[in-house]
Design a protein around this motif. Structure first.
Motif, PDB file in Angstrom:
ATOM      1  N   GLU A 110      -6.231   4.127 -11.080  1.00 59.45           N
ATOM      2  CA  GLU A 110      -6.063   4.757  -9.769  1.00 59.45           C
ATOM      3  C   GLU A 110      -5.355   6.108  -9.902  1.00 59.45           C
ATOM      4  O   GLU A 110      -5.712   7.078  -9.231  1.00 59.45           O
ATOM      5  N   LEU A 111      -4.340   6.158 -10.764  1.00 57.44           N
ATOM      6  CA  LEU A 111      -3.626   7.423 -10.980  1.00 57.44           C
ATOM      7  C   LEU A 111      -4.535   8.458 -11.623  1.00 57.44           C
ATOM      8  O   LEU A 111      -4.548   9.624 -11.225  1.00 57.44           O
ATOM      9  N   ARG A 112      -5.311   8.038 -12.621  1.00 61.60           N
ATOM     10  CA  ARG A 112      -6.236   8.973 -13.281  1.00 61.60           C
ATOM     11  C   ARG A 112      -7.275   9.512 -12.292  1.00 61.60           C
ATOM     12  O   ARG A 112      -7.609  10.700 -12.306  1.00 61.60           O
ATOM     13  N   ARG A 113      -7.800   8.662 -11.430  1.00 63.03           N
ATOM     14  CA  ARG A 113      -8.783   9.092 -10.438  1.00 63.03           C
ATOM     15  C   ARG A 113      -8.155  10.107  -9.472  1.00 63.03           C
ATOM     16  O   ARG A 113      -8.747  11.149  -9.168  1.00 63.03           O
ATOM     17  N   PHE A 114      -6.942   9.821  -9.017  1.00 59.86           N
ATOM     18  CA  PHE A 114      -6.240  10.746  -8.135  1.00 59.86           C
ATOM     19  C   PHE A 114      -6.023  12.092  -8.827  1.00 59.86           C
ATOM     20  O   PHE A 114      -6.313  13.153  -8.270  1.00 59.86           O
ATOM     21  N   LEU A 115      -5.531  12.064 -10.067  1.00 60.38           N
ATOM     22  CA  LEU A 115      -5.265  13.306 -10.787  1.00 60.38           C
ATOM     23  C   LEU A 115      -6.545  14.084 -11.071  1.00 60.38           C
ATOM     24  O   LEU A 115      -6.537  15.318 -11.076  1.00 60.38           O
ATOM     25  N   LYS A 116      -7.632  13.381 -11.286  1.00 66.54           N
ATOM     26  CA  LYS A 116      -8.925  14.051 -11.484  1.00 66.54           C
ATOM     27  C   LYS A 116      -9.299  14.845 -10.234  1.00 66.54           C
ATOM     28  O   LYS A 116      -9.762  15.980 -10.322  1.00 66.54           O
ATOM     29  N   HIS A 117      -9.081  14.265  -9.060  1.00 62.23           N
ATOM     30  CA  HIS A 117      -9.362  14.968  -7.805  1.00 62.23           C
ATOM     31  C   HIS A 117      -8.444  16.182  -7.644  1.00 62.23           C
ATOM     32  O   HIS A 117      -8.886  17.236  -7.162  1.00 62.23           O
ATOM     33  N   THR A 118      -7.173  16.043  -8.038  1.00 60.37           N
ATOM     34  CA  THR A 118      -6.253  17.178  -7.888  1.00 60.37           C
ATOM     35  C   THR A 118      -6.637  18.326  -8.807  1.00 60.37           C
ATOM     36  O   THR A 118      -6.542  19.480  -8.413  1.00 60.37           O
ATOM     37  N   THR A 119      -7.087  18.005 -10.024  1.00 64.88           N
ATOM     38  CA  THR A 119      -7.460  19.085 -10.951  1.00 64.88           C
ATOM     39  C   THR A 119      -8.792  19.720 -10.571  1.00 64.88           C
ATOM     40  O   THR A 119      -9.037  20.872 -10.907  1.00 64.88           O
ATOM     41  N   ALA A 120      -9.641  18.989  -9.864  1.00 65.63           N
ATOM     42  CA  ALA A 120     -10.860  19.611  -9.346  1.00 65.63           C
ATOM     43  C   ALA A 120     -10.504  20.638  -8.278  1.00 65.63           C
ATOM     44  O   ALA A 120     -11.159  21.671  -8.145  1.00 65.63           O
ATOM     45  N   LEU A 121      -9.457  20.360  -7.536  1.00 66.96           N
ATOM     46  CA  LEU A 121      -8.990  21.262  -6.486  1.00 66.96           C
ATOM     47  C   LEU A 121      -8.181  22.421  -7.068  1.00 66.96           C
ATOM     48  O   LEU A 121      -8.408  23.586  -6.746  1.00 66.96           O
ATOM     49  N   VAL A 122      -7.216  22.100  -7.935  1.00 63.44           N
ATOM     50  CA  VAL A 122      -6.364  23.101  -8.578  1.00 63.44           C
ATOM     51  C   VAL A 122      -6.254  22.729 -10.058  1.00 63.44           C
ATOM     52  O   VAL A 122      -5.531  21.794 -10.409  1.00 63.44           O
ATOM     53  N   PRO A 123      -6.972  23.432 -10.939  1.00 67.10           N
ATOM     54  CA  PRO A 123      -6.910  23.110 -12.369  1.00 67.10           C
ATOM     55  C   PRO A 123      -5.492  23.263 -12.918  1.00 67.10           C
ATOM     56  O   PRO A 123      -4.720  24.111 -12.466  1.00 67.10           O
ATOM     57  N   LEU A 124      -5.167  22.431 -13.910  1.00 67.07           N
ATOM     58  CA  LEU A 124      -3.872  22.545 -14.576  1.00 67.07           C
ATOM     59  C   LEU A 124      -3.720  23.946 -15.161  1.00 67.07           C
ATOM     60  O   LEU A 124      -4.662  24.499 -15.729  1.00 67.07           O
ATOM     61  N   SER A 162       0.861  -1.180   0.000  1.00 64.61           N
ATOM     62  CA  SER A 162       0.000   0.000   0.000  1.00 64.61           C
ATOM     63  C   SER A 162       0.894   1.225   0.000  1.00 64.61           C
ATOM     64  O   SER A 162       1.731   1.394   0.881  1.00 64.61           O
ATOM     65  N   ALA A 163       0.721   2.056  -0.995  1.00 64.89           N
ATOM     66  CA  ALA A 163       1.421   3.338  -1.062  1.00 64.89           C
ATOM     67  C   ALA A 163       0.349   4.419  -1.040  1.00 64.89           C
ATOM     68  O   ALA A 163      -0.828   4.143  -1.260  1.00 64.89           O
ATOM     69  N   THR A 164       0.757   5.643  -0.766  1.00 69.95           N
ATOM     70  CA  THR A 164      -0.199   6.740  -0.712  1.00 69.95           C
ATOM     71  C   THR A 164       0.258   7.879  -1.597  1.00 69.95           C
ATOM     72  O   THR A 164       1.396   8.328  -1.516  1.00 69.95           O
ATOM     73  N   LEU A 165      -0.647   8.315  -2.471  1.00 71.15           N
ATOM     74  CA  LEU A 165      -0.425   9.516  -3.260  1.00 71.15           C
ATOM     75  C   LEU A 165      -0.947  10.694  -2.460  1.00 71.15           C
ATOM     76  O   LEU A 165      -2.008  10.614  -1.832  1.00 71.15           O
ATOM     77  N   HIS A 166      -0.224  11.801  -2.484  1.00 79.72           N
ATOM     78  CA  HIS A 166      -0.536  12.952  -1.644  1.00 79.72           C
ATOM     79  C   HIS A 166      -0.434  14.213  -2.496  1.00 79.72           C
ATOM     80  O   HIS A 166       0.547  14.406  -3.223  1.00 79.72           O
ATOM     81  N   TYR A 167      -1.444  15.070  -2.410  1.00 80.02           N
ATOM     82  CA  TYR A 167      -1.437  16.350  -3.120  1.00 80.02           C
ATOM     83  C   TYR A 167      -1.934  17.427  -2.172  1.00 80.02           C
ATOM     84  O   TYR A 167      -2.975  17.276  -1.535  1.00 80.02           O
ATOM     85  N   ASP A 168      -1.192  18.514  -2.075  1.00 81.36           N
ATOM     86  CA  ASP A 168      -1.526  19.625  -1.185  1.00 81.36           C
ATOM     87  C   ASP A 168      -1.622  20.891  -2.025  1.00 81.36           C
ATOM     88  O   ASP A 168      -0.665  21.247  -2.721  1.00 81.36           O
ATOM     89  N   GLN A 169      -2.755  21.579  -1.967  1.00 80.18           N
ATOM     90  CA  GLN A 169      -2.912  22.778  -2.785  1.00 80.18           C
ATOM     91  C   GLN A 169      -1.932  23.880  -2.395  1.00 80.18           C
ATOM     92  O   GLN A 169      -1.706  24.801  -3.172  1.00 80.18           O
ATOM     93  N   ASP A 170      -1.331  23.797  -1.212  1.00 79.69           N
ATOM     94  CA  ASP A 170      -0.313  24.775  -0.834  1.00 79.69           C
ATOM     95  C   ASP A 170       1.016  24.521  -1.539  1.00 79.69           C
ATOM     96  O   ASP A 170       1.911  25.359  -1.504  1.00 79.69           O
TER      97      ASP A 170
END
Length: 136
Positions: A102-116, A23-31
């Motif tokens: 799984e990566l696409r789902r994670f990236l979708k959440h990150t772009t909802a938070l901070v668009p590319l 189990s690994a964890t991907l982490h994204y922080d808008q800061d």
């Protein structure tokens, strides 16, 4: 206020002998909007300690479709359903397979938070400059 996205992913570390899925964890922080972090638990590492790798979110996006990266982290597609992440360090290299979905789902959440392309709106340039000046 910082908003953070974390997602657990199933990662398969490829070595001379196949290591079971970890189990690994991907982490994204808008800061820190340009970066993604991937954390590995101690049992998955040679050192027996938790390990964290930080790399550009754009690198992860690009690597889903085409091989990318020339430095410590490289990403490339592996068939239809997997993506390979290579982590290069002086001690050696780790090759990790992760489900592309799984990566696409994670990236979708990150772009909802901070668009590319809008990451710069979440960077406090004054604070960053003050920290650089303090270190000088």
């Amino acid at each position: 206020m910082s908003t953070v996205i974390e997602q657990a992913v199933e990662a398969r570390v490829v070595a001379a002998a196949l290591i079971p899925t970890v189990s690994a964890t991907l982490h994204y922080d808008q800061d820190d909007p340009f970066a993604v972090r991937m954390d590995f638990p101690a049992p998955a590492t040679l050192e027996g300690a938790d390990v964290s790798w930080a790399f550009g979110r754009d690198l992860l996006f690009a690597g889903l479709d085409d091989p990318t990266g020339e430095g410590d982290v490289r990403v490339r597609p592996y068939g239809y359903a997997r993506t390979v992440l290579e982590f290069h360090a002086p001690e050696g290299m780790a090759v990790v397979h992760v489900r592309t979905g799984e990566l696409r789902r994670f990236l979708k959440h990150t772009t909802a938070l901070v668009p590319l392309g809008r990451e710069y709106l979440h960077v406090d340039m004054d604070q960053g400059l003050a920290e650089l000046m303090r270190e000088a």
